[in-house]
Scaffold this motif. Structure first.
Motif, short mmCIF file in Angstrom:
data_model
loop_
_atom_site.label_atom_id
_atom_site.label_comp_id
_atom_site.label_asym_id
_atom_site.label_seq_id
_atom_site.Cartn_x
_atom_site.Cartn_y
_atom_site.Cartn_z
N ILE A 1 0.86 -1.18 0.00
CA ILE A 1 0.00 0.00 0.00
C ILE A 1 0.89 1.23 0.00
O ILE A 1 1.55 1.53 0.99
CB ILE A 1 -0.93 0.03 1.22
N PRO A 2 0.93 1.95 -1.13
CA PRO A 2 1.70 3.19 -1.15
C PRO A 2 0.93 4.28 -0.41
O PRO A 2 -0.29 4.39 -0.53
CB PRO A 2 1.84 3.52 -2.63
N ALA A 3 1.62 5.06 0.39
CA ALA A 3 1.01 6.15 1.13
C ALA A 3 1.88 7.39 0.98
O ALA A 3 3.11 7.28 0.94
CB ALA A 3 0.87 5.78 2.61
N VAL A 4 1.26 8.55 0.87
CA VAL A 4 2.01 9.79 0.75
C VAL A 4 1.61 10.75 1.85
O VAL A 4 0.49 10.70 2.37
CB VAL A 4 1.80 10.47 -0.63
N TYR A 5 2.54 11.61 2.22
CA TYR A 5 2.26 12.66 3.19
C TYR A 5 1.63 13.83 2.46
O TYR A 5 2.02 14.16 1.34
CB TYR A 5 3.55 13.12 3.87
N ARG B 1 5.64 6.53 1.78
CA ARG B 1 6.09 5.27 2.38
C ARG B 1 5.34 4.13 1.70
O ARG B 1 4.26 4.31 1.17
CB ARG B 1 5.78 5.23 3.88
N MET B 2 5.92 2.97 1.78
CA MET B 2 5.27 1.77 1.27
C MET B 2 5.00 0.87 2.46
O MET B 2 5.91 0.49 3.19
CB MET B 2 6.17 1.04 0.27
N PHE B 3 3.73 0.57 2.70
CA PHE B 3 3.36 -0.34 3.78
C PHE B 3 3.17 -1.73 3.20
O PHE B 3 2.49 -1.90 2.18
CB PHE B 3 2.05 0.10 4.45
N HIS C 1 -3.61 1.24 11.13
CA HIS C 1 -3.46 2.52 11.82
C HIS C 1 -2.32 2.44 12.83
O HIS C 1 -1.53 3.37 12.96
CB HIS C 1 -4.78 2.90 12.51
N GLU C 2 -2.22 1.33 13.54
CA GLU C 2 -1.14 1.14 14.51
C GLU C 2 0.23 1.16 13.81
O GLU C 2 1.18 1.76 14.31
CB GLU C 2 -1.33 -0.19 15.24
N MET C 3 0.33 0.52 12.65
CA MET C 3 1.58 0.53 11.88
C MET C 3 1.96 1.97 11.51
O MET C 3 3.11 2.38 11.65
CB MET C 3 1.44 -0.30 10.61
#
Length: 85
Positions: free
Chosen positions: A7-11, A32-34, A46-48
């Motif tokens: 899961i790619p995530a961006v700020y 970040r890549m989760f 969410h905890e991660m």
């Protein structure tokens, strides 16, 4: 063996521009890549993310839903597993 999803995530942050909402990426922080195991719950995700820093999980609604709503409908905050598709 459980499958792993990436899961790619961006700020960034959601900003209202006129009557529309736009996600503005924070280019300084990047993304970040989760790596998330199959069956991961919203709480686990969410905890991660919280281990990195304070985060809010949000998403834009699909176009098919937005067509039925006012154009200034804000982004949705994901707060539980029922909202994760």
């Amino acid at each position: 063996m459980k499958e792993i999803a990436q899961i790619p995530a961006v700020y960034g942050e959601w900003v209202a521009k006129g009557s529309l909402w736009e996600f503005v990426v924070n280019n300084r922080k990047g993304g970040r890549m989760f790596l998330v195991p199959d069956g991961c719950t919203h709480g686990e995700l969410h905890e991660m993310a919280q281990k990195i820093e304070k985060v809010e999980l949000t998403c834009s609604l699909p176009d098919v839903i937005l067509q039925q709503m006012a154009p200034d409908t804000p982004p949705m905050h994901v707060t539980n597993d029922r909202q994760v598709v």
